[in-house]
Design an enzyme around this catalytic site. Structure first.
Site, PDB file in Angstrom:
ATOM      1  CE  LYS A   1      -4.207  -1.436   2.393  1.00  0.00           C
ATOM      2  NZ  LYS A   1      -3.828  -2.377   3.474  1.00  0.00           N
TER       3      LYS A   1
ATOM      4  NE  ARG B   1      -5.891   3.574   3.956  1.00  0.00           N
ATOM      5  CZ  ARG B   1      -6.716   3.294   2.943  1.00  0.00           C
ATOM      6  NH1 ARG B   1      -6.355   2.455   2.007  1.00  0.00           N
ATOM      7  NH2 ARG B   1      -7.881   3.889   2.851  1.00  0.00           N
TER       8      ARG B   1
ATOM      9  N   GLY C   1      -4.517 -12.256   8.968  1.00  0.00           N
ATOM     10  CA  GLY C   1      -4.211 -11.923  10.353  1.00  0.00           C
ATOM     11  C   GLY C   1      -3.641 -10.534  10.529  1.00  0.00           C
TER      12      GLY C   1
ATOM     13  CG  MET D   1      -5.082  -3.875  12.828  1.00  0.00           C
ATOM     14  SD  MET D   1      -4.419  -2.580  13.878  1.00  0.00           S
ATOM     15  CE  MET D   1      -4.546  -1.175  12.767  1.00  0.00           C
TER      16      MET D   1
ATOM     17  NE  ARG E   1      -6.056  -4.376  -4.708  1.00  0.00           N
ATOM     18  CZ  ARG E   1      -6.616  -4.770  -3.582  1.00  0.00           C
ATOM     19  NH1 ARG E   1      -5.868  -5.115  -2.552  1.00  0.00           N
ATOM     20  NH2 ARG E   1      -7.937  -4.836  -3.460  1.00  0.00           N
TER      21      ARG E   1
ATOM     22  CG  HIS F   1      -8.405 -46.061 -13.553  1.00  0.00           C
ATOM     23  ND1 HIS F   1      -9.661 -45.959 -14.096  1.00  0.00           N
ATOM     24  CD2 HIS F   1      -7.633 -46.665 -14.487  1.00  0.00           C
ATOM     25  CE1 HIS F   1      -9.659 -46.507 -15.297  1.00  0.00           C
ATOM     26  NE2 HIS F   1      -8.435 -46.944 -15.560  1.00  0.00           N
TER      27      HIS F   1
ATOM     28  CB  SER G   1       9.494 -40.810 -24.371  1.00  0.00           C
ATOM     29  OG  SER G   1       8.406 -40.049 -23.912  1.00  0.00           O
TER      30      SER G   1
ATOM     31  CB  CYS H   1       5.181 -39.161 -22.848  1.00  0.00           C
ATOM     32  SG  CYS H   1       5.815 -40.741 -22.272  1.00  0.00           S
TER      33      CYS H   1
ATOM     34  CE1 TYR I   1       8.065 -36.167 -26.902  1.00  0.00           C
ATOM     35  CE2 TYR I   1      10.071 -36.188 -28.217  1.00  0.00           C
ATOM     36  CZ  TYR I   1       9.074 -36.864 -27.526  1.00  0.00           C
ATOM     37  OH  TYR I   1       9.093 -38.232 -27.464  1.00  0.00           O
TER      38      TYR I   1
END
Lengths: 1003, 1003
Positions: free
Chosen positions: B53, B123, B132, B134, B367, B487, B887, B955, B975
Site C-alpha cells: 500500500k 493502514r 491476520g 490489521m 494495484r 484411475h 521419452s 510423456c 519436446y
C-alpha cells in the site's frame, strides 16, 4: 588378422577330404608363427595357446617328470583351420609329420611299423573345459599289421585284440560321430551268444571278430573303409577335434556364456603307454591330499594291468592307491615324490592321472583338484603351516560360499544314498542345511507340535507373515510355491532355518492334511527330511550331522587371518537375542539390522498389534484434535484408550526384547530399525474374510431373508445397514463410520466363523466379519511395497515411533544398570526425502527429551537411516545432515531401481531373464554394480561429503554375498551386515576383497 | 543486524504501556536509517520497505496523481519494535509527531483541533498480503471535540455522529481486539427499538447515543477509558499494526509458507478524505479494463455520498461507474485520464480505490488487477497492440494454467448461482470442465444409454480399467473415492473428460442403483451436473457454455507469439484418431505417446484380448518347442491356433487404429508405445470371481454334497478334482493343468453366475468360474506396478511385439498409399537394462525383416524407449546405443524414485505430507527437481553422450505442468508431450521458460 572365410564358420559340415584335394585353391591364412609345440617347448602359462591338457603336460615334462613324449597343435592352428574354410593351414601337416618322426626317433618305435609300432592318443584341450568337445582317442596307429606287432611284442593276443576292437569303436564313435549303440549292440549280442557275463569273459578270437565287425559297421555308416593308414587316422582325428570346436553344442555353449569363439582348441598327440601289459603295469587317478577331508595323504584309485578307460568305465573295481605301495613299492615311492613335487610346484592340491608300463611310471595329467568345503579350509591352513602358501594365498583358495556348508547340519551321505527309494521331490535349495521332522501343514499346529516336543517341518503351499510363528517352531520349511526370495526363503535364511522352496511337483492339500508326491502320500505328522543345501526332499527320517563352529579349528584359524586382512567390518542381521548370540559367536562385530516388526508377528503379540492397528487412525486423529484444544467424544476417548493400552503392552514386550539384544551384544552396536512393513500385513487375509462373509450372507439368505448381496457391495458403501442406522442417529454419519471400526475387538480377527448356528449367531458373526473385512479393505494397497510403510507409517502414526523410542531407551537404561554396555543405533526405514527423516527425528527427539526429563538420566544413541529408495540415494547429501549413519537396504533398493517386485518377478520373468542372459545374474542375489551399485557409490560419496565421519553399511541380503561384498569393499563401506550364518562367509569374502584391492593397487 | 531481544518474539503479549514507561531501560536497536517516508519520498520499488500500500501511494503521488498527503512508517521500524521487546524504537514517536505536524501544515488542519480537525486513516501493509494483519482504521483523530468540529464544518450532524460511532467501533474491534458482536448487538437492539430497517433509518441522536454506548463498552472491556487524545489513538493504532505482525494467525501462516519473519509490516498514515460530504462526494473501486472480459473500458462501482466502508459492506447497492460519468462528468474525465496514466505507468491493468470529496478526486490505492482467463489473454494481446507491452511481457502476463479454462465447457455462472439448493456435494476437481447428463452407475449401462442417445455421467465408487468403455461413453465422470491421480482422474484428464473424484460424502449404492447425498437421493437415470474445474456436484441439469478453440482469436495470437519464442516442442498424448485431431488443432507437433493397450480395453475387443491372454503362456511355450524341432500335442496345437487367431484379430483392429492416427498426424511423428500394463488388468476381478465361486460351492453344498471347501483351497492346489482326473489320465499332470486353462472361452469372463438352476448347471458354472479364478490367480501380482508388464511382457510373449510391429508397419504402408506421410516411432516401455531393449529390438527387427521380405516395401520408423525405471536413467549411456529417442515416463519414474505407488500414496499419506510440508508439493503434479529431475538430467546427458542426436521428450503427466515444463526446457529436452487439452498450456509455458532462460542468461 584379416582373413577371408571361404565358408561361414557358423555352418559346420565335416569335411572328409584330404588336404591334397584339388579344386580352387583356398585362401591360405598367413602363418603367425609356430603351430606345434613339443612338450619341452611349452609351459603352464601357455594355457591359452596349448589348452589346459597341453600346458599341463608341458609343465610336467619341464619339471623333469616322466611324461610320455608328445606335442601339442596350438589353438591358433585351430583358428587358422576355420579361417581357411576347414582346411589344415599351410605346412601344418608337414609339421605334424615332422613331429611324428621326432617321436619315432625318441621312442625308437615306428608309426605304422608292424615290428615295433608307435601308438598315440589324440586329445582335445581348450583353455576352458566345455561340453561338446571331442573325447580322447587312445591307441591310434593300430591296424591289422600293427596289432599283430603288439601281440608279438607283448605275447598277449587278448590284449592286442582288445586294444584293436576298442580303438575301432572309439574312433568310430568319437572321431566319425557314429552313435555308441552301433558298437554296443554287437558286443552285447556276442556276449549273449557266448553266455559271457563280462567283457573279460570273451576270448581273443571273439575280440578279433568284433574288431572286424566294427570295421564293417564303420564302412557301412561312412561309405568308406575304416582308415587303416595310421597317418590317415591321425589326420582325421585332428580335423575332428578342430571340427568339434564348432559343433552345435560347443558353439551354443559359448554363445550362451559369451565365451569368444576365437579361443579355439588345441590338440595334444601323446605317445601311448600301456598300463595293461601285465602285473607290473597299471593305471590310476589320485589326489595329492584327500579331497574330502583335506588330510595330507595321497588319495586315489589304482588298477593293475588296465587301461585308463577301465577305471572310468567301472568294468573292474579299482583298488585304493595304498595297495600300490604293496604291489609296486618302488613305483609308489616315485609317485609319492612326484605328487609332492607337483603340489609344491603348482602350490595347490593336484588331481593326477598316471600309467605304469612294465614298472615305469608315466604322468598323463595334472590339474588343481576339486575339494569339499572342509578339505578346502584344512588344505589352505595346512599349506600355510607347511610354508607352501602365504596367508593371503590361503585366504584366496577357499570359496566363501563353501564355508556355509561347514556350519550347517547336513545329512549323512551314506544314509542318504540308502534312502533313494524314499526320495519325494526336488525343490529350490532356498536356505541351506538339513532337517528332519514331522510334516505339519499349519503354523498353529506347528506350535502345538513343538510344545509337545515333536520336531517339526512346516509344510505350506507358500508362507506369509501369518506363518512366522509356525516357522519359529519348525526345524525346517518346505513350500510348493515361491522362488529364492519368496517369503519362506528370505525368512528361513534370516533364521538360519533350512528351507526347500517351490517344490512344484508336490500337491499340498490343507483340507485333507496331506502331501502328495506322485503316488506317494505323506500324511500330516509323518516324518520327512529336507535338504536345503540341495533342495532334496525325502520321506521318513534321515540322520543329520550337526556342525559346531567351535569345533572347526582350521576354519577359526583361517577366519582369524581373514580378520587381519580385511578392512570391512562384518555385522549381522538379527531380530532375537538367540540370533544375536549366534552371530556374535560367528564373529559379528555388531547387529546391523534388527527388524522390530518381526517381534510383532509372534503369535501371542499379534492380537495386541491388531488392536493397536485398528484403533490407530482414529486415535491419532483424536489426539491431534485434543492437542489443538478440541473436545473428544466418548467414542474417541475409548479409541484413544484402546490404542494407548495396546501400545503400552507392546512397549513392555519390546523393551524386554531389546534388553535381551543389548545383553547379547554387550559393547557392540545394535542397529534397531523402527517398524517397516505395511500394517495390513498384520491383519487377516482379505480373501479369506471375503469368503467367510459371502458364506455367512448365503447362509442367512437361504433362510429367505437378505438378498444375495456381494460383500464387495458392502465394502463399496462401507456401511453395514443394521449398525449404521442407530449409530448415525446418535453420532452423525462420519463419526458413525468411525465408531463402527471400533467395534472390532481382539479375537474377531482370528477364527474362521462357524457357518452353523442360529440366526442371531450368524448375524452377529456376519456383522463382525463384515467390519473386519472393511477394516482390512481400507488398509489394502495395490502395491503395498510402495505404499504406507517405513517412515511413512511413523509419520502418520507418530505414537508408534514414540513407543519404540521409549522401549529402546528404557531397555538400554535397564541393561546399563546391570553393567552391560548397550550401544543402540536407531534406524529409520524407507526415507526418500530429507524432510521425512528430519520430521521423524523431531518426533523422536521430542520423546527422548521427555524420557530424559522424566528419568533424569541420559542414554546415548546414534540416529541414522536406511538408504533403500532411489531418491534417498540421490539426495544423500541432504539426508546426511540428519543421519549419523546410512545402511543400504539393497533388497528394496534393487526392487525400486529395477522396478521389480521380487515376489512377482522371480516367478514371472526374472529367472527366464537370467536363463536368456538378458540379465547377467539375478540382481537380488548379486548386487547390480552398474545400476544399483551406482546409487550405492554415489550415496556414499555424497553422504560423506556432508558428514565426513558418516558410518555406511549394507544390510540387504547382498551383505552375505561374496561378489557383492567385494563391491562394498571397493566403494569403501564401513561394514556389511548379513544373516548370522553368513558372518563367517562375509569375513572371508571381505578379506579376499581387501587382498584383491591391494593387489590391484600394487599393479 | 545483531539485536538483543528482551522478550521472545514467539510469545506475543500485547503491551498497552506508553513509550515513556519507566522501569529497566530496554535495549535499543541501532537506527539503521530513515524509519518514515512521506509519500513523495517513496516509490513502487520500495515495496519491501513500505509495504504494497505504502509503495503504491508513494508511486501515485510521484506520478502527480491526487493522493491525500500522508507518510509510511517502514517495515524496519516494525523489526526494530520487535527487537526492542515491543517498544517503539528510539526517536520513532518524535518522528511520527514531526510528520503529523508536516501533515497539519500541508492540509491546513490540526490533529485534534476542534475547529478544523485533521483526521487520518491508519493502514497496515506488508510486502505480501497475509491473513491476520490489521485492517484499516478510518477517521482516526475523532473525539467529542473534533466530532463537533466536523459537524460544524460540514453542517451535517448525522454524518458527524455516524463517523464517530463508526470510528469507536472500528477502533475497538480492530485496534483493541474486541469481538465485533460487542458492537453489532447494541446497534441491532437499537434498530429494533426504533423499528429501523437500515442503519440509515437511525437519527443523529441515535448514533450519538450509540457512540457513547460503544465508548462504555471499550472501557469495560479494556479496563481503561476510550482514548480520546488523537495522538494516543495514533500510537495505540501503530503499535497494534506492529503487534498484528506477530499475531498467531500471521505467525503460523508465515511458518507454514516459509515466509521469513523479519519482513515486517509497514504502517501508512493517510489524511482522511470524505466521500460522504454530499452529492458532489463519493467513493468507488474500479478496474482500468473489464476483469471478466478484458474489454478496454473502465469497469467498477461507485457510490455517491458514501465512505469506502459502505461499498464493501453492501449497505447500499453501488451504481455502475458509468453513472459517475453522468453525475460528475468532469471528475469522471479526470478519473479516466488517471486510470489510463496508471495503466501505462504500471504497464498492467489496475485495480483502483478512489474517493471524491466535494468534487475533488483522490486516489487511495492502486494495484495490479486480478482477472479471468479470457480477460488475461485479451488484455495481454491488446496491450501489445497498444504498444504498452512487448510480446515477451505479454506472454509472461498469462498464467498457463488459466488457458485450460478457456478450452473447456463451463457452467453458466448465473444458472449455477440459481441452483444453490440443488448442490449435492463437493469432491476433488480432478479434471476440469463442466458436464451434465444422466447419472449411470455401471459402464455397460453407460454404453447402452449413450447408444440410446442419452448424455451420460458415469458415477462409480472408483474406476478401474474395466470401466474405460463406460468412461468413453460418458460426458463426465464422478467417483466417491480416489485422489487427483486415481484411475478415474488420470484417464479422464487424458480424455479431456470432466471429472470430480473422491466425493467421499456420496453414498453410491450399486445394488439399489442410487446415489445418496445427505437426505437427497439421486436414482440412476436422473440428471446430474458436475463441475470438474471446481469439484461441485449438482442435482439436475445446468446449462453449459461450450468453448471453441478456433473462436479464441486472442489466444491464437498469443500462442502464435509463444511458438516464436519457445525452443521446446509440444506434442500430445493421444490414443485415438479423434484425440490426435484435437491435439493437432491445439497445435501439437506430434503424438508423444499412443498407449496401444487402451485400444484393448474397448468393450468389443476385450473378449479377444482375454482369449489371447489365457492362451499366451502355453502357446509361447509350445511355439518355442516347435522351433526347437519338438512335436506338439493336439492340445498344444489348439492353443497355438486360438492364440494366433486372437492375435490376428487384434492385429486387424490395431492396424485400423494406427492408420487413423497416421492420417490425423499426416507428416508429424507418432510415438507408439508397445503394450505396457500387466495382463491381469484385462481379466475379470479376482475378488468378484472368488465371491461367485464361494456362492456356487455353497449352493451345491446345501444340496448335501461337497464340503464347504473354500475356493482358496482350490486355488491352493490348483486342480479341480472333477476335471483333473480324466485329463491327467490322458495327458499327465503337467499337461492336464495346462489343458484346463484352455477350457476357458470367451464370455466366461463377464456375467455374474446365476446361482439358480439345476445341479448340472451349477456344477458347470462352478467349473467354469473356478478355472477362470485359477487363471486370474496365476496372473495376480503382489505389486503389479513392478511386475510382469512393459517390455517384460513383450520379452515373455514375443508374439505380441511382433503383432504390434506388423500392425504399425502395415498401417503406415496403407496410409502411405493414400498419399499420407506416416512417421511412426516405436517405443518400448519400462526398460531398466540395456539388454531388455536390445533383445526386444532383435525380435522387432526380425519381424520387420520378414515384413520387408514379404511385401518388398520398406517402411521407415524410429526405435526408442521410455525412461521410466531409475536403472534405465542411470544406464542411459548404454541404452542410447539401441534407442534413437528417449521419452521420460515421469509418472512411473516418480513412483519408483520415491518408492510411492500413487494409487496408495495419495489416499494414505501423500496429501498429508504436502499439508505438513514434509514434501513441498505433490511430486505427481510437479516434477521433483531434486530427485526425479536429477535422473532426468543425468539420463539426458548420458544418452546424448552416446548418441549426439538423441531425441529426448517427456510423456508423463508432468508434460502438461508449467513448472515441470520450465524444468524440461532447462534440461534441454526436445519436446514435452501432454494431454491434448494441455497443449496450448504447454505452448505458453514453454515460451515462458524460454524467455526466463534468456533473461537469466542476459543477467
Amino acid at each position: 588378422m584379416a582373413r577371408t572365410a571361404r565358408k561361414s564358420a557358423a555352418t559346420p559340415t565335416r569335411s572328409r577330404r584330404s588336404t591334397t584335394t584339388s579344386g580352387a585353391a583356398p585362401a591360405r591364412p598367413e602363418r603367425n608363427g609356430k603351430l606345434i609345440y613339443t612338450f619341452p617347448e611349452g609351459n603352464a602359462g601357455m594355457r591359452r595357446l596349448l589348452g589346459g591338457k597341453g600346458a599341463g603336460l608341458a609343465e610336467m615334462t619341464n619339471a623333469g617328470l616322466p611324461v610320455p613324449p608328445g606335442f601339442t597343435i596350438t589353438t591358433e592352428a585351430c583358428n587358422a583351420y576355420y579361417a581357411a574354410g576347414r582346411e589344415l593351414p599351410e605346412g601344418l601337416w608337414d609339421d605334424i609329420r615332422a613331429h611324428m618322426a621326432d617321436l619315432e626317433r625318441e621312442t625308437g618305435k615306428g608309426f605304422g611299423d608292424a615290428d615295433n609300432p608307435l601308438l598315440v592318443s589324440v586329445r582335445s584341450g581348450a583353455a576352458f573345459s566345455m561340453p561338446g568337445m571331442m573325447d580322447t582317442v587312445l591307441n591310434l596307429g593300430l591296424n591289422h599289421e600293427t596289432v599283430a606287432g603288439i601281440i608279438r611284442l607283448t605275447g598277449n593276443e587278448r590284449f592286442g585284440y582288445d586294444a584293436w576292437r576298442r580303438f575301432v569303436a572309439m574312433f568310430g564313435r568319437i572321431v566319425l560321430d557314429i552313435e555308441a549303440a552301433a558298437f554296443d549292440e554287437p558286443l552285447e549280442a556276442l556276449k549273449e551268444r557266448r553266455r559271457a557275463k563280462a567283457d573279460t569273459d570273451l576270448t581273443a578270437k571273439d575280440l578279433q571278430g568284433l574288431a572286424d565287425q566294427y570295421q564293417q559297421i564303420v564302412s557301412e555308416r561312412t561309405g568308406q573303409p575304416f582308415p587303416t593308414d595310421p597317418y590317415r587316422q591321425l589326420e582325421v582325428a585332428v580335423r575332428a577335434v578342430f571340427d568339434s570346436w564348432f559343433g552345435k553344442r560347443a558353439h551354443d555353449y559359448r554363445e550362451f556364456n559369451k565365451i569368444p569363439h576365437d579361443l579355439g582348441t588345441a590338440v595334444s598327440v601323446v605317445t601311448m603307454v600301456f598300463g595293461n601289459m601285465g602285473a607290473d603295469s597299471g593305471t590310476g587317478v589320485a589326489f595329492t591330499r584327500d579331497p574330502n577331508t583335506g588330510e595330507k595323504a595321497i588319495f586315489g584309485e589304482y588298477l593293475t594291468n588296465a587301461q585308463g578307460e577301465d577305471v572310468v568305465a567301472g568294468i573292474r573295481t579299482p583298488a585304493k592307491i595304498s595297495q600300490m605301495r604293496n604291489e609296486l613299492p618302488e613305483v609308489y615311492g616315485q609317485f609319492e615324490e612326484i605328487a609332492e613335487k607337483l603340489e609344491r610346484h603348482y602350490r595347490d592340491v593336484q588331481d593326477l592321472e598316471f600309467t605304469i608300463e612294465r614298472g615305469k611310471l608315466f604322468m598323463l595329467q595334472t590339474r588343481s583338484a576339486k575339494r569339499t568345503a572342509p578339505a578346502a579350509v584344512r588344505i589352505a591352513v595346512e599349506m600355510v603351516n607347511e610354508g607352501i602358501l602365504s596367508r593371503e594365498e590361503a585366504l584366496q583358495r577357499v570359496e566363501p560360499a563353501q564355508i556355509v556348508q561347514l556350519l550347517l547340519p547336513r545329512f549323512d551321505e551314506a544314509a542318504k544314498a540308502k534312502a533313494k527309494d524314499r526320495f519325494l521331490a526336488k525343490g529350490l535349495n532356498a536356505s541351506p542345511g538339513a532337517a528332519t521332522g514331522k510334516a505339519i501343514l499349519d503354523p498353529d499346529r506347528a506350535v502345538e507340535a513343538k510344545a509337545a516336543g515333536d520336531p517339526v517341518i512346516l509344510v505350506r503351499i507358500e508362507t506369509s507373515p501369518d506363518d512366522v510363528h509356525g516357522m519359529l517352531a519348525a526345524r525346517g520349511v518346505l513350500t510348493a510355491r515361491g522362488g529364492a526370495t519368496s517369503h519362506a526363503a528370505v525368512v528361513a535364511r534370516s533364521m538360519g532355518l533350512p528351507c526347500v522352496a517351490g517344490a512344484e511337483s508336490l500337491r499340498i492339500d490343507y483340507a485333507k492334511r496331506q502331501v502328495r508326491a506322485g503316488d506317494v502320500t505323506v500324511a500330516e505328522g509323518d516324518m520327512i527330511s529336507i535338504d536345503g543345501t540341495t533342495g532334496e526332499i525325502y520321506a521318513g527320517e534321515l540322520p543329520t550331522i550337526e556342525a559346531r563352529f567351535e569345533d572347526e579349528r582350521e576354519l577359526a584359524v583361517l577366519l582369524g587371518w581373514a580378520d587381519e586382512k580385511r578392512s570391512l567390518q562384518v555385522w549381522a542381521n538379527a531380530d532375537y537375542p538367540r540370533d544375536a548370540e549366534r552371530a556374535r559367536a560367528f564373529g559379528a562385530q555388531g547387529i546391523g539390522l534388527c527388524r522390530t516388526e518381526h517381534m510383532f508377528f509372534e503369535e501371542d503379540r499379534l492380537p495386541t498389534v491388531q488392536r493397536m492397528i485398528l484403533a490407530s487412525t482414529r486415535a491419532t486423529e483424536a489426539k491431534h484434535r485434543r492437542e489443538a484444544g478440541g473436545e473428544l467424544s466418548t467414542e474417541d476417548r475409548e479409541t484413544v484408550e484402546t490404542f494407548d493400552a495396546a501400545l503400552a503392552e507392546l512397549e513392555r514386550l519390546q523393551t524386554d526384547d531389546f534388553a535381551g539384544l543389548f545383553r547379547a551384544m554387550d559393547g557392540l552396536p545394535v542397529v534397531i530399525r523402527l517398524i517397516d512393513p505395511p500394517l495390513h500385513e498384520f491383519l487377516p487375509s482379505y480373501e479369506e474374510l471375503l469368503v467367510d462373509v459371502t458364506r455367512l450372507q448365503d447362509r442367512l439368505a437361504s433362510d429367505g431373508d437378505n438378498g444375495a448381496r456381494s460383500p464387495l457391495d458392502a465394502v463399496g458403501d462401507r456401511v453395514t445397514p443394521a449398525l449404521a442406522k442407530g449409530l448415525q442417529r446418535v453420532l452423525g454419519r462420519k463419526d458413525a463410520e468411525r465408531a463402527m471400526k471400533l467395534l472390532r475387538r481382539e479375537g474377531k480377527a482370528s477364527a474362521t466363523p462357524s457357518v452353523q448356528g442360529d440366526r442371531a449367531t450368524l448375524e452377529s458373526a456376519l456383522a463382525e466379519k463384515t467390519e473386519l473385512l472393511h477394516a482390512v479393505e481400507a488398509m489394502r494397497e495395490q502395491n503395498p511395497m510402495l505404499g504406507m510403510r517405513g517412515c511413512r507409517l511413523g509419520l502418520m502414526i507418530p505414537d508408534i515411533v514414540k513407543m519404540q523410542t521409549r522401549a529402546i531407551l528404557t531397555a538400554a537404561a535397564r541393561v546399563a544398570g546391570e553393567g552391560v554396555t548397550p550401544l543402540p543405533e536407531i534406524m529409520i526405514p524407507l526415507v526418500g526425502h530429507v524432510n521425512e527423516l528430519a520430521e521423524t527425528r523431531r518426533i523422536l527427539e521430542g520423546e527422548v527429551a521427555r524420557i530424559v526429563e522424566g528419568s533424569g538420566q541420559t542414554v546415548a544413541y546414534k540416529f541414522g537411516t536406511m538408504i533403500e529408495v532411489p531418491r534417498g540415494a540421490l539426495t544423500a547429501d541432504q539426508i546426511a545432515e540428519h543421519a549419523e549413519f546410512f545402511s543400504f537396504g539393497t533388497n528394496d533398493l534393487t526392487q525400486m531401481t529395477f522396478g521389480y517386485s521380487r515376489d512377482d518377478a522371480e516367478g514371472k520373468f526374472l529367472l527366464q531373464y537370467v536363463d536368456r542372459k538378458i540379465l547377467p545374474v539375478n540382481p537380488f542375489q548379486v548386487l547390480d554394480r552398474e545400476g544399483v551399485g551406482q546409487l550405492v557409490r554415489l550415496a556414499t560419496e555424497r553422504g560423506r561429503a556432508t558428514r565426513k565421519d558418516l558410518k555406511v553399511g549394507i544390510c540387504g541380503e547382498h551383505g552375505g554375498d561374496p561378489v557383492s561384498i567385494a563391491f562394498c569393499h571397493e566403494v569403501g563401506l564401513n561394514y556389511v551386515s548379513c544373516s548370522p550364518f553368513r558372518v563367517p562367509v562375509a569375513r572371508l569374502a571381505a578379506a579376499q576383497a581387501a587382498i584383491a584391492g591391494s593387489e590391484q593397487r600394487d599393479k
